[in-house]
Design an enzyme around this catalytic site. Structure first.
Site, PDB file in Angstrom:
ATOM      1  N   LYS A 187      40.609  35.569  32.542  1.00 57.91           N
ATOM      2  CA  LYS A 187      39.508  36.099  33.359  1.00 57.91           C
ATOM      3  C   LYS A 187      39.145  35.114  34.479  1.00 57.91           C
ATOM      4  O   LYS A 187      38.986  35.488  35.647  1.00 57.91           O
ATOM      5  CB  LYS A 187      38.290  36.350  32.454  1.00 57.91           C
ATOM      6  CG  LYS A 187      37.010  36.631  33.170  1.00 57.91           C
ATOM      7  CD  LYS A 187      37.049  37.975  33.840  1.00 57.91           C
ATOM      8  CE  LYS A 187      35.916  38.107  34.827  1.00 57.91           C
ATOM      9  NZ  LYS A 187      35.829  39.430  35.387  1.00 57.91           N
TER      10      LYS A 187
ATOM     11  N   CYS B 286      30.720  36.932  40.696  1.00 55.06           N
ATOM     12  CA  CYS B 286      31.948  36.623  39.942  1.00 55.06           C
ATOM     13  C   CYS B 286      32.829  35.628  40.670  1.00 55.06           C
ATOM     14  O   CYS B 286      33.030  34.510  40.220  1.00 55.06           O
ATOM     15  CB  CYS B 286      32.715  37.916  39.699  1.00 55.06           C
ATOM     16  SG  CYS B 286      31.653  39.229  39.088  1.00 55.06           S
TER      17      CYS B 286
HETATM   18  N1  SAJ Z   1      36.114  38.928  50.203  1.00 51.97           N
HETATM   19  C1  SAJ Z   1      36.574  38.346  51.382  1.00 51.97           C
HETATM   20  N2  SAJ Z   1      37.841  38.605  51.784  1.00 51.97           N
HETATM   21  C2  SAJ Z   1      38.677  39.424  51.070  1.00 51.97           C
HETATM   22  C3  SAJ Z   1      38.216  40.007  49.857  1.00 51.97           C
HETATM   23  C4  SAJ Z   1      36.920  39.741  49.451  1.00 51.97           C
HETATM   24  O1  SAJ Z   1      35.861  37.591  52.061  1.00 51.97           O
HETATM   25  O2  SAJ Z   1      39.822  39.630  51.512  1.00 51.97           O
HETATM   26  C5  SAJ Z   1      34.734  38.639  49.754  1.00 51.97           C
HETATM   27  C6  SAJ Z   1      33.849  39.890  49.648  1.00 51.97           C
HETATM   28  O3  SAJ Z   1      33.317  40.253  50.885  1.00 51.97           O
HETATM   29  C7  SAJ Z   1      32.798  39.409  48.666  1.00 51.97           C
HETATM   30  C8  SAJ Z   1      33.592  38.489  47.733  1.00 51.97           C
HETATM   31  O4  SAJ Z   1      34.775  38.162  48.422  1.00 51.97           O
HETATM   32  O5  SAJ Z   1      31.785  38.651  49.309  1.00 51.97           O
HETATM   33  C9  SAJ Z   1      33.911  39.091  46.380  1.00 51.97           C
HETATM   34  O6  SAJ Z   1      34.311  40.440  46.511  1.00 51.97           O
HETATM   35  P1  SAJ Z   1      35.569  41.066  45.736  1.00 51.97           P
HETATM   36  O7  SAJ Z   1      35.700  42.479  46.142  1.00 51.97           O
HETATM   37  O8  SAJ Z   1      36.756  40.193  45.941  1.00 51.97           O
HETATM   38  O9  SAJ Z   1      35.219  40.900  44.195  1.00 51.97           O
HETATM   39  P2  SAJ Z   1      33.941  41.264  43.249  1.00 51.97           P
HETATM   40  O10 SAJ Z   1      33.145  40.015  43.073  1.00 51.97           O
HETATM   41  O11 SAJ Z   1      33.227  42.473  43.657  1.00 51.97           O
HETATM   42  O12 SAJ Z   1      34.728  41.607  41.860  1.00 51.97           O
HETATM   43  C10 SAJ Z   1      35.630  40.649  41.319  1.00 51.97           C
HETATM   44  C11 SAJ Z   1      36.955  41.378  40.963  1.00 51.97           C
HETATM   45  N3  SAJ Z   1      37.975  40.375  40.676  1.00 51.97           N
HETATM   46  C12 SAJ Z   1      39.185  40.380  41.264  1.00 51.97           C
HETATM   47  O13 SAJ Z   1      39.501  41.191  42.101  1.00 51.97           O
HETATM   48  C13 SAJ Z   1      40.176  39.337  40.812  1.00 51.97           C
HETATM   49  C14 SAJ Z   1      36.722  42.313  39.761  1.00 51.97           C
HETATM   50  O14 SAJ Z   1      37.954  42.886  39.351  1.00 51.97           O
HETATM   51  C15 SAJ Z   1      36.105  41.531  38.600  1.00 51.97           C
HETATM   52  O15 SAJ Z   1      35.879  42.353  37.463  1.00 51.97           O
HETATM   53  C16 SAJ Z   1      34.782  40.999  39.078  1.00 51.97           C
HETATM   54  O16 SAJ Z   1      35.038  40.072  40.160  1.00 51.97           O
HETATM   55  C17 SAJ Z   1      34.094  40.306  37.904  1.00 51.97           C
HETATM   56  O17 SAJ Z   1      33.159  40.896  37.314  1.00 51.97           O
HETATM   57  O18 SAJ Z   1      34.521  39.208  37.524  1.00 51.97           O
END
Ligand code: SAJ
Length: 422
Positions: free
Chosen positions: A218, A272
């Site tokens: 995780k 997360c």
């Molecule tokens: N972000 C960027 N650039 C990107 C992708 C995301 O700057 O290319 C930023 C987003 O804007 C945001 C942050 O990253 O601020 C996190 O967003 P996210 O969509 O990457 O992830 P979360 O936090 O919504 O959900 C993550 C997911 N983990 C992964 O994709 C590995 C989800 O599957 C998990 O279940 C969740 O964390 C969790 O609960 O741990």
């Protein structure tokens, strides 16, 4: 083992959807939460969080009599613990954030009181490696009349496993069913038992490992994404200095068959990706060099954007000398921590908008199509997209919401686009 009654401890973003999903499969589900208000809302068939499709799922579960919420655990056949694992308060500036396991411990000790032979206890909360073993030790300490896998392996009275959730906020109801699950039993019997429970609603594959590997899996998933985003954010800062369009650069590089660079932005938010890597660093600080640096790069990005906005205000005044600083209107587009959701918690965009509003004496506006009001304490005004378009001198795009993509860039003197959509 037939799981007729299942208890979910912690009715938050993960616990409530999981409880409702189990109830939708006609299991008797007892949801436990220390917050009486949360319990009352759920028992009324309503929800206290925003997640598409969850309201209907909970309403049906409660009205059908399959889900009830209480404040203290009652006997059940399986217990699924999904409580928060926050950080301990940071004492000095350079301290590594350390996880606080107090909610896991209090949930485990509350569950221990009602355990009986044959029960299954699963930890789902994102946790540092070794937490499941700690949880099993707390259970054993409080129930010397029962045996546990750390001492009795496959023969234990109680089965214990770590099974992380991996659902994406905004898609929880679908991903709970479709995603593969990592099942980290403390013994082979523990894993078998956990698979049986998850198979009631999981269509994805349930892949077995041990508890420590499941905990690390995780953390690894989220740390991997954090490192990848840090690479993109670092590129954006380098490109700004070299006068190169980072979005074009990434698009070109991603045409290579083995390159897949993520997108830069104003910083990494949410509960997360910006948190979990620290759980690795806290246990292995000397070894986790890249993971630590990625966190620092992503945490620095909002300050870099703030500096860009301050420079833009000064530039605007230089080229518009008839205006004073009080006349300059700055509008932020997007406040949520990522696109197309209403979640403002741990949002770098909120931090940027707030910081500029506290610094800038002129008007600061914000457009956030996914929310209808802001608390009065916010130092900036929430306005419609049209009003911001009409009045702003400087526009700062912080979140790539669908609405902003559709309408295109506002006609302003200075535009800062942190997501590369305009
Ligand atoms: N972000 C960027 N650039 C990107 C992708 C995301 O700057 O290319 C930023 C987003 O804007 C945001 C942050 O990253 O601020 C996190 O967003 P996210 O969509 O990457 O992830 P979360 O936090 O919504 O959900 C993550 C997911 N983990 C992964 O994709 C590995 C989800 O599957 C998990 O279940 C969740 O964390 C969790 O609960 O741990």
């Amino acid at each position: 083992m037939l799981f007729n009654t299942i208890s979910v401890i912690g009715l938050g973003y993960i616990g409530l959807p999981t409880a409702a999903m189990l109830a939708s499969r006609e299991k008797n589900v007892i949801g436990v939460d220390v917050n009486q208000h949360t319990v009352d809302i759920i028992n009324a068939g309503e929800i206290h969080i925003v997640e598409p499709g969850l309201d209907a799922l909970v309403r049906t579960a409660v009205t059908g009599g399959y889900l009830k919420a209480v404040t203290t655990p009652e006997p059940a056949d399986a217990f699924l613990i999904a409580v928060p694992t926050p950080f301990l308060p940071i004492r000095a500036k350079d301290d590594i954030p350390q996880p606080d396991l107090k909610f896991v411990e209090s949930a485990a000790r509350a569950v221990a009181l009602v355990l009986k032979k044959g029960d299954l206890v699963i930890l789902e909360s994102t946790s540092p490696v070794g937490t499941t073993e700690k949880m099993a030790a707390w259970l054993a300490e409080d129930r010397p009349d029962l045996t546990f896998p750390q001492t009795h392996g496959n023969e234990s009275h109680i089965r214990v496993a770590y099974c992380p959730e991996r659902v994406l906020p905004g898609h929880v109801v679908r991903e709970l069913v479709e995603n593969d699950r990592v099942i980290g039993g403390m013994s082979a019997r523990c894993s078998e038992s956990a698979i049986e429970l998850y198979k009631t609603f999981v269509a994805g594959e349930c892949v077995v490992t041990n508890a420590r590997t499941a905990e690390m899996a995780k953390l690894t998933e989220n740390a991997s994404r954090d490192v990848s985003i840090a690479f993109a954010n670092e590129l954006s800062i380098i490109c700004d200095k070299l006068d190169i369009n980072v979005w074009e650069l990434i698009e070109l590089s991603n045409r290579h068959p083995r390159v897949n660079i993520l997108q830069p932005g104003p910083g990494v938010g949410g509960h997360c990706i910006a948190v979990d890597p620290w759980f690795i660093v806290s246990t292995t600080p000397s070894e986790a060099k890249l993971i630590t640096t990625a966190r620092q790069v992503n945490d620095f990005k909002p300050s870099w954007v703030i500096d860009r906005v301050k420079i833009a205000i000064l530039d605007f005044l230089k080229t518009n000398q008839e205006k004073s600083i009080t006349d300059v209107v700055v509008a932020f587009f997007g406040l949520a921590f990522k696109p197309d959701i209403d979640d403002l918690r741990e949002s770098p965009s909120m931090y940027i908008a707030r910081s500029i509003a506290n610094f800038h004496v002129g008007k600061v506006l914000a457009v956030e199509p996914n929310i209808s009001e802001l608390p009065n304490l916010e130092p900036f005004e929430l306005v419609s997209q049209n009003k911001a378009n009409d009045t702003a001198d400087i526009a700062v795009l912080l979140v790539d919401h669908a609405e902003f993509k559709n309408l295109g860039a506002p006609d302003v003197k200075i535009l800062i686009d942190t997501k590369g959509i305009w």
